[in-house]
Design a protein around this motif. Structure first.
Motif, PDB file in Angstrom:
ATOM      1  N   ARG A  89       6.938 -10.548 -36.559  1.00  0.00           N
ATOM      2  CA  ARG A  89       7.792  -9.990 -37.613  1.00  0.00           C
ATOM      3  C   ARG A  89       9.248 -10.258 -37.265  1.00  0.00           C
ATOM      4  NH1 ARG A  89       3.316  -6.746 -36.947  1.00  0.00           N
ATOM      5  NH2 ARG A  89       2.492  -5.569 -38.728  1.00  0.00           N
ATOM      6  N   HIS A  92      11.127  -5.402 -36.534  1.00  0.00           N
ATOM      7  CA  HIS A  92       9.992  -4.507 -36.252  1.00  0.00           C
ATOM      8  C   HIS A  92       8.836  -5.253 -35.582  1.00  0.00           C
ATOM      9  CE1 HIS A  92      11.620  -1.103 -38.679  1.00  0.00           C
ATOM     10  NE2 HIS A  92      12.186  -2.070 -39.365  1.00  0.00           N
ATOM     11  N   ARG A 129       1.949   2.559 -38.345  1.00  0.00           N
ATOM     12  CA  ARG A 129       2.528   1.696 -37.305  1.00  0.00           C
ATOM     13  C   ARG A 129       3.973   2.105 -37.043  1.00  0.00           C
ATOM     14  NH1 ARG A 129       5.410  -3.178 -36.866  1.00  0.00           N
ATOM     15  NH2 ARG A 129       4.858  -4.415 -35.045  1.00  0.00           N
ATOM     16  N   GLY A 164       8.893   3.526 -43.913  1.00  0.00           N
ATOM     17  CA  GLY A 164      10.153   4.205 -43.622  1.00  0.00           C
ATOM     18  C   GLY A 164      10.613   4.006 -42.197  1.00  0.00           C
ATOM     19  N   ASN A 165      11.611   4.768 -41.830  1.00  0.00           N
ATOM     20  CA  ASN A 165      12.191   4.750 -40.487  1.00  0.00           C
ATOM     21  C   ASN A 165      12.304   6.182 -39.978  1.00  0.00           C
ATOM     22  OD1 ASN A 165      12.594   1.972 -40.146  1.00  0.00           O
ATOM     23  ND2 ASN A 165      14.647   2.020 -41.030  1.00  0.00           N
ATOM     24  N   PHE A 178      20.934  -7.871 -46.050  1.00  0.00           N
ATOM     25  CA  PHE A 178      19.947  -7.636 -44.988  1.00  0.00           C
ATOM     26  C   PHE A 178      19.883  -8.784 -43.972  1.00  0.00           C
ATOM     27  CE2 PHE A 178      15.560  -7.253 -43.275  1.00  0.00           C
ATOM     28  CZ  PHE A 178      15.689  -6.009 -42.695  1.00  0.00           C
ATOM     29  N   HIS A 239      14.796   5.705 -49.313  1.00  0.00           N
ATOM     30  CA  HIS A 239      15.216   5.566 -50.710  1.00  0.00           C
ATOM     31  C   HIS A 239      14.801   6.778 -51.538  1.00  0.00           C
ATOM     32  CE1 HIS A 239      15.558   1.362 -49.649  1.00  0.00           C
ATOM     33  NE2 HIS A 239      14.313   1.431 -49.221  1.00  0.00           N
ATOM     34  N   PHE A 355       2.478  -4.186 -44.451  1.00  0.00           N
ATOM     35  CA  PHE A 355       3.039  -3.129 -45.293  1.00  0.00           C
ATOM     36  C   PHE A 355       3.958  -3.731 -46.347  1.00  0.00           C
ATOM     37  CE2 PHE A 355       2.156  -1.010 -41.251  1.00  0.00           C
ATOM     38  CZ  PHE A 355       1.511   0.138 -41.677  1.00  0.00           C
ATOM     39  N   ARG A 375      13.722  -5.036 -51.216  1.00  0.00           N
ATOM     40  CA  ARG A 375      12.550  -4.905 -50.341  1.00  0.00           C
ATOM     41  C   ARG A 375      11.261  -5.215 -51.097  1.00  0.00           C
ATOM     42  NH1 ARG A 375      12.279   0.663 -47.388  1.00  0.00           N
ATOM     43  NH2 ARG A 375      10.923  -0.438 -45.944  1.00  0.00           N
ATOM     44  N   SER A 378      10.865  -8.789 -50.546  1.00  0.00           N
ATOM     45  CA  SER A 378      10.859  -9.340 -49.188  1.00  0.00           C
ATOM     46  C   SER A 378       9.537  -9.166 -48.440  1.00  0.00           C
ATOM     47  CB  SER A 378      11.989  -8.679 -48.397  1.00  0.00           C
ATOM     48  OG  SER A 378      12.033  -9.170 -47.094  1.00  0.00           O
ATOM     49  N   TYR A 379       8.900  -8.025 -48.607  1.00  0.00           N
ATOM     50  CA  TYR A 379       7.740  -7.757 -47.754  1.00  0.00           C
ATOM     51  C   TYR A 379       6.545  -8.628 -48.117  1.00  0.00           C
ATOM     52  CZ  TYR A 379      10.264  -3.866 -45.698  1.00  0.00           C
ATOM     53  OH  TYR A 379      11.192  -3.118 -45.029  1.00  0.00           O
ATOM     54  N   GLN A 383       4.789 -11.348 -45.602  1.00  0.00           N
ATOM     55  CA  GLN A 383       3.361 -11.318 -45.237  1.00  0.00           C
ATOM     56  C   GLN A 383       2.708 -12.676 -45.508  1.00  0.00           C
ATOM     57  OE1 GLN A 383       3.279  -8.957 -43.558  1.00  0.00           O
ATOM     58  NE2 GLN A 383       4.310  -7.224 -44.496  1.00  0.00           N
TER      59      GLN A 383
HETATM   60 FE1  HDD Z   1      12.176  -3.519 -43.586  1.00  0.00          FE
HETATM   61  C1  HDD Z   1       9.559  -4.609 -41.765  1.00  0.00           C
HETATM   62  C2  HDD Z   1      11.479  -0.282 -42.660  1.00  0.00           C
HETATM   63  C3  HDD Z   1      15.012  -2.457 -45.205  1.00  0.00           C
HETATM   64  C4  HDD Z   1      12.620  -6.612 -44.854  1.00  0.00           C
HETATM   65  N1  HDD Z   1      10.805  -2.624 -42.415  1.00  0.00           N
HETATM   66  C5  HDD Z   1       9.786  -3.251 -41.756  1.00  0.00           C
HETATM   67  C6  HDD Z   1       8.996  -2.285 -41.054  1.00  0.00           C
HETATM   68  C7  HDD Z   1       9.544  -1.069 -41.309  1.00  0.00           C
HETATM   69  C8  HDD Z   1      10.682  -1.283 -42.172  1.00  0.00           C
HETATM   70  C9  HDD Z   1       9.063   0.271 -40.782  1.00  0.00           C
HETATM   71  C10 HDD Z   1       7.798  -2.593 -40.188  1.00  0.00           C
HETATM   72  C11 HDD Z   1       6.516  -2.478 -40.942  1.00  0.00           C
HETATM   73  C12 HDD Z   1       5.352  -2.723 -40.012  1.00  0.00           C
HETATM   74  O1  HDD Z   1       5.126  -1.865 -39.147  1.00  0.00           O
HETATM   75  O2  HDD Z   1       4.715  -3.749 -40.167  1.00  0.00           O
HETATM   76  N2  HDD Z   1      13.114  -1.746 -43.810  1.00  0.00           N
HETATM   77  C13 HDD Z   1      12.615  -0.520 -43.443  1.00  0.00           C
HETATM   78  C14 HDD Z   1      13.441   0.521 -44.005  1.00  0.00           C
HETATM   79  C15 HDD Z   1      14.435  -0.094 -44.704  1.00  0.00           C
HETATM   80  C16 HDD Z   1      14.222  -1.516 -44.593  1.00  0.00           C
HETATM   81  C17 HDD Z   1      13.196   2.000 -43.838  1.00  0.00           C
HETATM   82  C18 HDD Z   1      15.554   0.503 -45.497  1.00  0.00           C
HETATM   83  C19 HDD Z   1      15.483   1.615 -46.099  1.00  0.00           C
HETATM   84  N3  HDD Z   1      13.584  -4.383 -44.774  1.00  0.00           N
HETATM   85  C20 HDD Z   1      14.644  -3.766 -45.378  1.00  0.00           C
HETATM   86  C21 HDD Z   1      15.317  -4.694 -46.261  1.00  0.00           C
HETATM   87  C22 HDD Z   1      14.623  -5.878 -46.180  1.00  0.00           C
HETATM   88  C23 HDD Z   1      13.547  -5.659 -45.238  1.00  0.00           C
HETATM   89  C24 HDD Z   1      16.531  -4.383 -47.097  1.00  0.00           C
HETATM   90  C25 HDD Z   1      14.867  -7.181 -46.882  1.00  0.00           C
HETATM   91  C26 HDD Z   1      15.516  -7.335 -47.992  1.00  0.00           C
HETATM   92  N4  HDD Z   1      11.302  -5.322 -43.273  1.00  0.00           N
HETATM   93  C27 HDD Z   1      11.622  -6.455 -43.950  1.00  0.00           C
HETATM   94  C28 HDD Z   1      10.710  -7.608 -43.626  1.00  0.00           C
HETATM   95  C29 HDD Z   1       9.705  -6.949 -42.637  1.00  0.00           C
HETATM   96  C30 HDD Z   1      10.222  -5.529 -42.516  1.00  0.00           C
HETATM   97  C31 HDD Z   1      11.378  -8.839 -43.163  1.00  0.00           C
HETATM   98  C32 HDD Z   1       9.486  -7.640 -41.309  1.00  0.00           C
HETATM   99  C33 HDD Z   1       8.014  -7.622 -41.058  1.00  0.00           C
HETATM  100  C34 HDD Z   1       7.431  -7.112 -42.278  1.00  0.00           C
HETATM  101  O3  HDD Z   1       8.405  -6.875 -43.200  1.00  0.00           O
HETATM  102  O4  HDD Z   1       6.247  -6.925 -42.497  1.00  0.00           O
HETATM  103  O5  HDD Z   1      10.094  -8.063 -44.777  1.00  0.00           O
END
Ligand code: HDD
Length: 708
Positions: A89, A92, A129, A164-165, A178, A239, A355, A375, A378-379, A383
């Protein structure tokens, strides 16, 4: 003659797999049979099911001759191995996960038609996770960082992902930023360091130029970013989302996970030492707690509010850099999550779980938060890259547990074998072909959205300082002091003076004491920095005491991991009394001795050890006790590992219980005395120790010699 080894006995895991169909050893549809040697023992086969006669040696041309290309078994094994890794990833990457269930505690049908929230006691399976953000998959567990808190609910109406976080706000307001944020925090691109750390120039350069990040920075520099255990973090959906009930009425909602154990953190020095002593500290703690049956629990709370309430707030609820203080909109508990089963396989589950915040079920809807909207794209995209196919939903960890049927077909790694001629809709040839349902299906809310197309940041997002101030001023004095130290440390690692100064210019707008404290740490004379010019002047919002993590403390020892450091000849009765009292208080107690073989007590019995002193520094435990005898403690009085054990316990603000021998060691280590250093003489003093240890950190010690 080349050696041959016989097939080793099957492991427990193999036995489990061999026990039934659907085991994952190459099943297709409808289960499979393994080739078996005897009861409980699977035969080792190739991926094509051919039984291997020799898994030790490749096929040679002659006794000492070349290995033959013909060796399809070697090639299959090596090829598979060469392809084992998938892209980690981008953020994360380092994560640990567990299975469990969500139990609804309240009929929420007034708010939402989601069936998993409709009936008290209704249970829904989950997979959760936790993660750090910045480091790679192999990085340590305890850097200063945000923790990801992602929950997949396998509801009976489809999968709902709450991604979430452990911090309720985010660094940026718009997904457009981002990639910049992540590039800035990850290791610098030319030198590839530092790994898993925000204390470097590029991150703080970005922050200093993006004042919208300052509220999140306050949280990231607080103790929340150095948690003691993943079992002791809260979670937040960040959010604003929407809840929709059966009548089509909607309300806004913010999601909160609350750790039943309360929020507990390490000190910074402790986090650094844990990183060396046990890089897998959080992963191990989560795994071992679940194995022991000490299941972590969180409550799920909703802040529910309508548009009129949102309109009255002095900030925009679509802005993800803002909290809604619970003093303004209370949190209502709707359920609880229990994590009660470790994954069977890290890769298949923890690594492959996918996720997506776009995974919603009927009863929820999105808001127009521009970070959330980004988001949603992006997710899914990530994936596809990570897992390599739009069929990632068929992986067991991602597949809904309710029936799912549609007419999407083919693509790489298609695992299903759809039958029949009809893979389109409308159709008349197959009456059983799946159909839509306007009643049961997901309907987006029919909201009217109009306005000119523009790339913009709403005026209502312009206040970047008021909530940063609100957070700092809502902390207790020790928490404020830790934030100042953290900022001093991080900025002290920044090489470019202009970047350090730009950050301080923002801090001056947040709180004078904060800025002065950090300036002092950086050696900047008072008055040497001009405050930044805010887009909108900060307001003094009423403090929110609920934001302080000190408020969440349970005072209980339940779920905490304590060390009993025992020297040779310790009084058997005292050891028994203390150990029993701690265990009765539901703490996990590890006996640490000079040698892993154990320690001989005064009555000649051998007390088995859980750890040897050399590999079990006190930073790994929430509180410590030292017991011994005069002769037994003597070698430790000059032993660095024993002296550091107590010096660190003192420095890390832990409760310390000592018998007479322990007090000798404490004297040799030069630690002081206070209410959390308890001489263990009788049952009453043991009770006093239990109380002190239940409080977690003894902040009143801070500032004493030997502390930071
Ligand atoms: Fe994200 C992973 C939480 C903003 C793009 N994010 C990821 C994971 C968490 C969060 C917990 C790990 C999921 C897992 O365990 O597989 N991210 C957040 C929170 C955000 C946030 C709470 C703001 C409120 N994220 C955010 C933005 C973007 C992303 C604005 C892109 C526009 N996040 C990703 C990603 C990831 C990711 C690149 C990396 C691996 C994955 O998704 O599965 O798409």
């Amino acid at each position: 003659m080349a050696s041959r080894k016989s097939v080793p006995p099957a492991t427990n895991r193999q036995r489990k797999l061999a026990a039934g169909p659907g085991s994952g050893l190459g099943t297709g549809q409808g289960g499979e049979t393994h080739q078996v040697a005897g009861p409980g023992q699977a035969l080792l086969t190739s991926n094509q099911g051919v039984v291997l006669a020799d898994n030790q040696n490749s096929l040679h041309g002659g006794d000492r001759g070349p290995t033959l290309l013909e060796d399809f078994l070697l090639r299959e094994k090596i090829t598979h191995f060469d392809h084992e890794r998938i892209p980690e990833r981008i953020v994360h990457a380092r994560g640990s996960a567990a299975h469990g269930y969500f139990e609804c505690l309240r009929d929420c049908s007034d708010w939402t038609k989601a069936s998993f929230l409709s009936k008290p006691r209704k249970r829904t399976p989950v997979f959760t996770r936790f993660s750090t953000v910045a480091g790679g998959a192999g990085s340590v567990d305890t850097p200063r960082d945000v923790r990801g808190f992602a929950v997949k609910f396998y509801t009976d109406e489809g999968n709902f992902d709450l991604v979430g976080n452990n911090i309720p706000v985010f660094f940026i307001q718009d997904a457009m930023k981002f990639p910049d944020l992540v590039h800035s925090v990850k290791m610098e691109p030319d030198r590839a360091f530092p790994q898993a750390a925000s204390a470097h120039d590029t991150f703080w350069d970005f922050i200093s130029l993006m004042p919208e990040s300052l509220h999140m920075i306050m949280w990231a520099m607080s103790d929340r970013a150095i948690p003691r255990s993943l079992r002791m973090i809260d979670g937040f959906g960040v959010h604003t989302f929407r809840l929709v009930n059966a009548a089509g009425q909607w309300r806004f909602v913010k999601f909160h996970w609350r750790a039943a154990l309360g929020v507990e953190s390490t000190t910074w020095d402790e986090a650094v030492k844990i990183a060396g002593a046990d890089p897998d500290y959080h992963r191990r703690d989560l795994w071992e707690s679940i194995e022991r049956g000490d299941f972590p629990v969180w409550e799920l709370g909703f802040q529910v509010f309508d548009q009129a309430t949102a309109d009255r707030l002095p900030f925009d609820v679509l802005d993800p850099t803002k909290v809604i203080p619970e003093e303004l909109v209370p949190i209502e508990i709707v359920g609880r999550m229990v994590l009660d089963r470790n994954p069977d396989n890290f890769f298949a589950e923890t690594e492959q779980v996918a996720f997506c915040p776009s995974h919603l079920v009927p009863g929820f809807d999105f808001s127009n938060d521009p970070l959330l909207q980004g988001r949603l794209f992006s997710y899914l995209d990530t994936q596809l890259k990570r897992l390599g196919t739009p069929n990632f939903h068929q992986l067991p960890i991602n597949a809904p547990k309710c029936p799912f049927h549609n007419l999407q077909r083919d693509a790489q790694m298609q695992m299903m074998v759809p039958k029949g001629r009809v893979n389109y809709e409308p159709s008349s040839l197959d009456p059983s072909s799946p159909r839509e349902s306007p009643q049961r299906g997901f309907n987006s809310l029919a909201l009217s959205e109009t306005g000119p197309k523009a790339r913009l940041r709403p005026e209502s997002f312009a206040d970047h300082y008021s909530q940063a101030r609100l957070f700092f001023r809502s902390m207790t004095p020790p928490e404020q002091y830790h934030m100042i130290s953290a900022l001093g440390f991080e900025l002290g690692k920044v090489e470019t003076p202009a970047v350090r100064e730009r950050v301080v210019a923002h801090l001056l707008l947040i709180d004078d004491a904060l800025a002065r404290g950090v300036m002092d740490k950086l050696g900047l004379p008072p008055g040497s920095i001009t405050p930044a010019t805010p887009a909108r002047p900060p307001q003094n919002l009423p403090p929110s005491p609920a934001l302080s993590q000190v408020a969440s403390r349970s005072g209980s020892l339940k779920g905490r991991h304590l060390a009993l450091l025992v020297a040779e000849g310790a009084d058997a009765q005292t050891v028994e009394t203390v150990k029993t009292a701690l265990e009765k208080a539901r703490a996990r107690v590890s006996v640490i001795a000079d040698k892993i073989s154990g320690v001989t007590l005064s009555d000649g019995t051998l007390l088995p050890a859980d750890g040897a002193l050399a590999g079990s520094p006190s930073c790994l435990f929430g509180a410590v006790v030292v017991l011994g005898s005069e002769d037994g403690i003597a070698p430790w009085l000059t032993h660095p590992a024993a002296l550091d054990f107590l010096r660190d316990a003192w420095r890390h603000l832990k409760a310390i219980g000592l018998d007479d021998a322990g007090q000798q060691l404490a004297q040799a280590a030069g630690i002081g005395s206070d209410d959390a250093v308890v001489a263990l003489a009788d049952r009453r003093s043991v009770a006093r120790y239990l109380k002190a240890a239940g409080q977690g950190k003894f902040f009143a010690r801070e500032g004493q010699p030997g502390t930071d």
